[in-house]
Design an enzyme around this catalytic site. Structure first.
Site, PDB file in Angstrom:
ATOM      1  CE  LYS A 565      -1.542  -1.557   4.113  1.00  0.00           C
ATOM      2  NZ  LYS A 565      -3.284  -1.325   4.204  1.00  0.00           N
ATOM      3  CB  THR A 673      -9.812  -1.211  -1.622  1.00  0.00           C
ATOM      4  OG1 THR A 673      -8.584  -0.384  -1.924  1.00  0.00           O
ATOM      5  CG2 THR A 673     -11.212  -0.075  -1.286  1.00  0.00           C
ATOM      6  CE  LYS A 677      -8.217  -3.549  -4.512  1.00  0.00           C
ATOM      7  NZ  LYS A 677      -7.712  -2.338  -4.703  1.00  0.00           N
TER       8      LYS A 677
HETATM    9  C1  Z57 Z   1      -6.883   8.050  -0.818  1.00  0.00           C
HETATM   10  O1  Z57 Z   1      -6.347   7.032  -1.927  1.00  0.00           O
HETATM   11  C2  Z57 Z   1      -7.753   7.750  -0.021  1.00  0.00           C
HETATM   12  C3  Z57 Z   1      -8.228   8.618   0.965  1.00  0.00           C
HETATM   13  C4  Z57 Z   1      -7.860  10.052   0.408  1.00  0.00           C
HETATM   14  O2  Z57 Z   1      -8.341  11.245   1.105  1.00  0.00           O
HETATM   15  C5  Z57 Z   1      -7.003  10.182  -0.560  1.00  0.00           C
HETATM   16 BR1  Z57 Z   1      -6.570  12.250  -1.033  1.00  0.00          BR
HETATM   17  C6  Z57 Z   1      -6.657   9.341  -1.316  1.00  0.00           C
HETATM   18  C7  Z57 Z   1      -8.068   6.450   0.467  1.00  0.00           C
HETATM   19  C8  Z57 Z   1      -8.373   5.880   2.013  1.00  0.00           C
HETATM   20  O3  Z57 Z   1      -6.835   6.129   2.524  1.00  0.00           O
HETATM   21  C9  Z57 Z   1      -8.349   4.555   1.892  1.00  0.00           C
HETATM   22  O4  Z57 Z   1      -8.675   4.171   3.275  1.00  0.00           O
HETATM   23  C10 Z57 Z   1      -9.701   4.012   1.126  1.00  0.00           C
HETATM   24  O5  Z57 Z   1      -9.954   2.930   1.083  1.00  0.00           O
HETATM   25  C11 Z57 Z   1      -9.586   4.705  -0.163  1.00  0.00           C
HETATM   26  O6  Z57 Z   1      -9.389   6.101  -0.405  1.00  0.00           O
HETATM   27  C12 Z57 Z   1     -10.894   4.585  -1.048  1.00  0.00           C
HETATM   28  O7  Z57 Z   1     -11.909   5.198  -0.124  1.00  0.00           O
END
Ligand code: Z57
Length: 831
Positions: A565, A673, A677
């Site tokens: 990640k 997410t 996966k």
């Molecule tokens: C990002 O990838 C996410 C949140 C943000 O505010 C920004 Br900018 C980029 C991510 C979260 O960190 C995850 O926890 C979440 O699963 C993902 O967004 C999709 O909701």
């Protein structure tokens, strides 16, 4: 070859089957045809890229027919349409996914085999569009897949960045960024639409005048003009005829502008200004969850939003309906605050350009938009400094002020004696230099606000958006994220997918809840054997990839313990490292200890300006270097950093994992997410009660999930009670030994200064509570090792994880958005 229905008149004349036929023989012919007529090659001299292009065009032809039919069906039926507004999309490689959607993987493999070619080698050649940073962009891509598969009319709007997320190289253990040149060989998946283009103005000033009917009118005397041109990529639903549209905007110079208005003989200067126009869509900002404030970033947001809304208005005009009904045609989702300027832009377009009165326009606007929040991190909540906002978008600032004035007037009626609350609610933050709070604009300007996991939604309503929750509790909804089983199971893990289909039939690919049928097989020894076989094949494949790439020899029989990640302190890759160093210390002190062999893999990019994240990458590689060449570790502990983690790499990582590390500080990860996966591919999770982990644990059962650490409330209380990490360090000998080894330079060739910033932060502040969770984490990892020693037990747990992950399909998430937020229904496209 039976020809497709010609009645619609949309199939061009000619040897129709070579562009539509799905048999191996037709595909082979079409491939050779494209190799010749598009690439100008014949098989004997074709390069990898020639073959990739020829095959991609072959597939694209087959998509175009469905695409045209889909547009026709939508035109005839005029259904309510979802517009997903997102500054990021991370679709991953297109070719394999499109073969899968069309159901021609096997036929294509056969066609190529007939030519002595290997499909996988061709697939491997694709340069993926990295038009996003991480979870948020990948979620947008999963949602596009599910929208098409569920036959929902939808357009994804975004930016066609010329340079996507940087490529990551590792040099001397450090991350080095190189530019992503994904368009270098051309992009067979996009169709440029020069005719679909819009002017976008910025800067200047406004004039308020009364027109001949006595009506107040605003003229925006802009300072600069750009043009956005549409680039369309088809998004095919799986196993259906629907092909939706991903429409990305590229910035170009508005023609004539420099030459007619400002040309004073400075021809070269005028051309240079044109070139500069293209910078708007030039490069993706590589920050996941970081702060804003950059002028170009605001320009990017406004640019793509303005093009998208103008495009929606153009489409709307073809329906012949009155403008006040705009919201009946479109449901527009704001993917985080990045596209939130859309609220003011739609008001401007409706009021200034189309002459609606304010109340009508506001009604349409509020019913059009809904807002998804993806983070509680204060540094990620966008706010634009007022001077910058006024300079770039003077008219929009006036509109924001007017929205805010009306909103706060209402609020003062409701809370007559609470000026502090009014100040908190305001769209304008009055602290100098003053800011526009985009989350407030999104909350006021839409009809729904959603979080991305149950815990996140609860925290949203009780912390960062509490004041809005107080006034509009019904506006708040939870929509737990999901992932597409097509890409992340069928494509990434064909062996496991086949096993599932053999056991359950193929219904699970479009109805993931059907995986529950596996529960009855969890203890079946023969099925368990085949399960472990499938896992071992993916582990061996990853091991081979890494050996070929970096010369790392890893043992597929060892426990693959993976954290992949973005690198961020709140995700706590360094907590994982403290465990690795603890294992190292234990093995150093008892080289004959009976511990199961473990390979700890890390992958992920750090924002180029995030020094601590980059230092964490260096530390991972430094620990790997020492551990991997220490004979005392004797293949019982290995550490590997997988470089350049992207969607393609991810597809080979998830299926190979035994253990999935989801160890963020509780309350910090909105959803996650990757957690879904991994689990969907039969990895067990070690994790905190954070984000969607909470719901994953509930779904798979607490016995099948390795839980540790403080929960979100305890984390808050720990900090409030005057957290002192140093005391924990003094009290726990294993923790102290691990920290001391890092601090003393053991992993830095004796340089005690290198990791000082990291160690100082942990001992002095430890904002993310690593030391508070260390003991629980290490003890939990010991329980993991115990479970791993018992293969029947481990495999049973893994099978039950997969069996119970059905809820985490993006199909379920999208169905909920359709029902609760968008009020849209499928519009079937006939074959
Ligand atoms: C990002 O990838 C996410 C949140 C943000 O505010 C920004 Br900018 C980029 C991510 C979260 O960190 C995850 O926890 C979440 O699963 C993902 O967004 C999709 O909701």
């Amino acid at each position: 070859m039976p020809a497709r229905k010609q009645s619609s008149g949309t199939v061009p004349p000619g040897p129709e089957h070579t562009r539509t036929g799905l048999s191996a023989e037709t595909l082979r012919q079409a491939f050779l045809d494209n190799l010749f007529y598009i690439q100008g090659r014949f098989p004997e001299i074709a390069t990898d890229d020639d073959r990739y292009q020829a095959l991609s065009y072959t597939v694209r032809d087959r998509l175009l027919h469905r695409w045209v039919r889909t547009i026709q069906a939508y035109k005839e039926r005029d259904p309510r349409t979802v517009c997903y507004l997102s500054a990021e999309y991370l679709p991953g490689p297109h070719l394999a996914n499109n073969l899968l959607s069309l159901g021609i993987v096997d036929a294509t493999r056969e066609a190529l085999r007939g030519l002595g070619l290997d499909l996988d080698a061709i697939l491997d050649h694709e340069e993926e569009p990295g038009l996003g940073n991480g979870g948020l962009g990948r979620l947008a891509a999963c949602f596009m897949d599910s929208l098409a598969t569920l036959e929902i009319p939808a357009i994804g709007y975004g930016i066609r960045y010329e340079y996507g997320i940087f490529d990551q190289k590792i040099q001397d253990g450090w991350q080095v960024e190189t530019s992503d040149t994904w368009l270098h060989y051309g992009n067979p998946w996009e169709v440029r639409r020069p005719g679909i283009c819009y002017d976008v103005r910025i800067g200047g000033r406004t004039e308020h005048v009364t027109d001949e009917h006595g009506r107040l009118r605003v003229h925006w005397r802009h300072a600069d003009l750009f043009r956005g041109v549409a680039y369309d990529t088809p998004v095919a639903g799986y196993g259906v005829e629907t092909v939706n549209l991903l429409r990305l905007w590229r910035a170009e110079a508005a023609e004539d502008f420099d030459f007619t208005v400002f040309n004073q003989g400075d021809y070269v200067g005028a051309v240079m200004r044109k070139v500069r126009s293209e910078t708007i869509s030039k490069v993706l900002y590589p920050n996941d969850e970081a702060d804003s404030g950059k002028r170009l970033r605001l320009l990017q947001q406004y640019f793509f939003v303005s093009c998208s809304l103008q495009d929606m208005l153009r489409i709307f005009a073809t329906t012949g309906r009155p403008l006040a009904e705009f919201h009946a045609k479109f449901a527009a989702q704001l993917n985080d605050t990045h596209p939130t300027i859309a609220v003011a832009e739609l008001m401007r377009l409706l009021v200034d350009e189309h002459g609606l009165d304010w109340d009508e326009a506001w009604q349409a606007t509020r019913h059009t938009f809904a807002y998804t929040n993806h983070t509680l991190l204060p540094e990620a909540l966008e706010k634009w400094p007022l001077p910058l906002f006024a300079d770039v978008l003077p008219r929009h600032l006036e509109i924001v002020y007017e929205i805010n004035r009306r909103f706060l007037d209402d609020m003062r009626l409701r809370y007559p004696d609470d000026p502090a609350r009014i100040a908190r609610l305001s769209i304008i933050d009055e602290t100098p230099p003053k800011y526009v709070r985009m989350a407030h604009l999104a909350s006021v300007g839409g009809h729904a606000i959603n979080g991305v996991a149950a815990l996140h939604t609860r925290l949203l309503g009780t912390t960062v958006l509490k004041d809005f929750h107080d006034i509009w509790p019904d506006k708040f909804q939870n929509k737990t994220n999901g992932v597409t089983p097509r890409r992340f199971l069928m494509l990434a893990n064909p062996g496991l997918a086949d096993l599932l289909t053999e056991a359950l039939g193929d219904g699970w690919t479009r109805d993931l809840e059907r995986l529950r049928g596996l529960e009855g097989l969890a203890d079946d020894p023969a099925f368990q054997d085949r399960w472990r076989q499938a896992k071992l094949i993916r582990k061996a494949a990853l091991a081979e990839r890494l050996r070929a790439g970096q010369g790392n020899a890893i043992d597929p029989a060892s426990l693959f313990d993976i954290q992949a990640k973005r690198i961020h302190e709140y995700k706590r890759q360094h907590l994982n490292l403290l465990h690795v160093v603890t294992l190292y210390n234990r093995l150093k002190h008892a080289p004959d200890a009976d511990v199961p062999a473990r390979t700890v893999l890390f992958g992920g990019k750090a924002a180029p300006g995030y020094a601590m994240a980059k230092l964490i990458i260096k530390l991972i590689n430094a620990v790997a270097e020492v551990v991997n060449r220490d004979p005392d570790m004797r293949d019982r502990l290995k550490v590997v950093f997988v470089p350049d983690y992207n969607v393609k790499v991810a597809q080979s990582v998830y299926p190979a994992a035994d253990l999935s590390e989801q160890i963020s500080t509780a309350g910090m990860e909105a959803s996650g997410t990757g957690n879904m996966k991994f689990s969907l591919n039969g990895a067990l999770t070690i994790g905190t009660l954070d984000g969607a982990n909470v719901e994953i644990r509930e779904a798979v059962g607490p016995d099948n999930f390795f839980l540790f650490g403080l929960d979100a409330d305890e984390a808050v209380r720990t900090r409030a009670a005057g957290y002192r990490p140093y005391a924990l360090y003094e009290r726990d000998p294993e923790l102290r030994a691990a920290v001391d080894l890092i601090a003393g330079g053991h992993f830095a060739h004796g340089d005690a200064g290198l990791f000082r910033p990291l160690v100082d932060h942990l001992l002095g502040r430890d904002d993310y509570l690593l030391l508070a969770d260390y003991r629980a984490y290490v003890d939990c990892q010991d329980r993991v090792a115990d479970a791993w020693r018992d293969p029947a037990r481990w495999t049973r747990m893994a099978i039950l994880n997969v069996a119970r992950m059905g809820r985490f399909s993006s199909d379920r998430a999208i169905a909920e958005y359709c029902r609760d937020i968008w009020n849209v229904a499928p519009a079937r496209v006939d074959g």
